[in-house]
Design an enzyme around this catalytic site. Structure first.
Site, PDB file in Angstrom:
ATOM      1  N   GLY A 185      51.040   4.747  41.631  1.00  0.00           N
ATOM      2  CA  GLY A 185      50.747   5.403  40.365  1.00  0.00           C
ATOM      3  C   GLY A 185      49.292   5.766  40.173  1.00  0.00           C
TER       4      GLY A 185
ATOM      5  N   HIS B 236      56.699  -1.494  34.878  1.00  0.00           N
ATOM      6  CA  HIS B 236      56.133  -0.316  34.212  1.00  0.00           C
ATOM      7  C   HIS B 236      54.608  -0.310  34.312  1.00  0.00           C
ATOM      8  CE1 HIS B 236      57.740   3.006  31.681  1.00  0.00           C
ATOM      9  NE2 HIS B 236      56.501   3.105  31.249  1.00  0.00           N
TER      10      HIS B 236
ATOM     11  N   ARG C 207      52.493  -2.038  31.589  1.00  0.00           N
ATOM     12  CA  ARG C 207      52.177  -1.309  30.361  1.00  0.00           C
ATOM     13  C   ARG C 207      53.146  -1.562  29.197  1.00  0.00           C
ATOM     14  NH1 ARG C 207      48.673   2.683  30.765  1.00  0.00           N
ATOM     15  NH2 ARG C 207      49.776   4.158  29.415  1.00  0.00           N
TER      16      ARG C 207
ATOM     17  N   GLY D  34      50.954  -2.145  41.844  1.00  0.00           N
ATOM     18  CA  GLY D  34      49.730  -2.662  42.437  1.00  0.00           C
ATOM     19  C   GLY D  34      49.406  -2.186  43.825  1.00  0.00           C
TER      20      GLY D  34
END
EC number: 1.1.3.15
Length: 339
Positions: free
Chosen positions: A290, A236, A239, A269
């Site tokens: 992301g 996640h 997080r 990453g």
């Protein structure tokens, strides 16, 4: 358009929620959740980046690979690249509100689509934000919808139905969101899912089913045993739980457990096309990105997202030439340097 301009514009809109660091590695934003950082000390976020950075590649140039093929077929859709957009939500709480939720999610999904990729949407506690994601899929004509692991199975299934109607080519749950307190505070309690509950969700849809947020071999095997079509190895984005290993560390063990033919994607990453190459060499069929795409969206909306995806794909293309890989299927552990 160039990366420097995108980052400069993004920095203006982030309201210091993201510093747009030279290297997005979680050091400057450690503990900033809500925000762009990793939970607690931020070690899970930082370890995702470190684990990839520690991998070294074998340079191979005695071959005839001149024009490698970066395309893949995923869920029956031909994509120009294995680099996709991770599900991202809550522009106001996590990103400072410089973009509305619809501006952010539509930029992410459309930008990925325009780059020949695939955008994924998430499912926050505020219903209107999920609606924004559905509208983004409608506009792009395709996407993947990932739903929070609500305790109420019916609530999940209803969201699956809405997503499929909007044009989602696959649906699933981000099971690593099982401990999110914010969901409970909004009256939408989440929690873990056992095999029977995952199987119930799989059987509720006619499109491919994805379980996102798997970090151990035994749970990877369990998800496929329950009928999942794919999993995403992910913590996640660092997080939800502090001090997990990086995605690149656990991926090889998961591939060994489920087999090389299983659809295993990786999310954690990725900061370049070379990072994507590394995860694919470790066994992933594709990768999700992301935070860099959030910067792209804040810097130049869908064009910024498209720019980042294409940049990473060009880097992947070049790295495939320099490691002797003709296609994505040719990328394997032989390109990884063993000490």
């Amino acid at each position: 358009m160039d990366l420097k301009t995108i980052k400069e514009e993004a920095r203006k809109k982030f309201n210091n929620f993201c510093r747009v660091c030279v290297v997005c590695d979680g050091r400057a934003c450690a503990g900033e959740v809500p925000g762009m950082g990793g939970t607690g000390t931020g070690e899970s976020f930082k370890q995702n980046v470190r684990a990839l950075s520690d991998i070294r590649l074998n340079l191979r140039v005695v071959h005839d690979v001149l024009e490698p093929d970066t395309s893949i077929n995923l869920f029956g859709i031909n994509l120009l690249t294995p680099i996709m957009g991770a599900p991202i939500t809550n522009a106001s709480l996590n990103c400072g509100g410089g973009l509305t939720e619809f501006e952010l999610v539509s930029s992410l999904v459309k930008g990925c689509h325009d780059a020949g990729s695939l955008g994924w949407i998430g499912d926050p506690a505020i219903p209107s934000m999920f609606t924004d994601g559905l509208e983004a899929i409608k506009l792009a004509t395709r996407g993947v919808a990932i739903i929070k692991p609500r305790v109420d199975q019916g609530e999940i299934i209803r969201r699956f139905e809405d997503a499929i109607q909007a044009g989602a080519i696959a649906v699933g749950i981000d099971i690593d969101g099982a401990g999110l307190v914010t969901m409970k505070l909004k009256g939408q309690a989440v929690g873990p899912k056992n095999i029977s509950k995952i199987r119930e969700l799989v059987n509720s849809v006619s499109v491919p089913f994805v379980v996102k947020g798997i970090m151990t071999p035994d749970e990877a095997v369990a998800c496929f045993d329950a009928g999942a079509n794919a999993i995403v190895v992910s913590n996640h984005g660092g997080r939800v739980l502090d001090f997990t290993p990086g995605v690149a560390e656990v991926l090889p063990k998961i591939i060994k457990a489920v087999g090389k033919d299983a659809i295993v994607l990786a999310d954690g990453g990725v900061r370049s096309g070379v990072d994507a190459l590394k995860l694919i060499a470790l066994g992933a069929k594709g990768v999700l990105v992301g935070r860099p795409l959030i910067t792209g969206a804040f810097g130049a909306m869908s064009e910024g997202v498209k720019f980042i995806i294409e940049k990473y794909t060009q880097e992947l293309y070049a790295a495939m030439i320099l490691t002797g890989c003709k296609s994505i299927k040719d990328i394997d552990s032989r390109i990884i340097f063993e000490k």
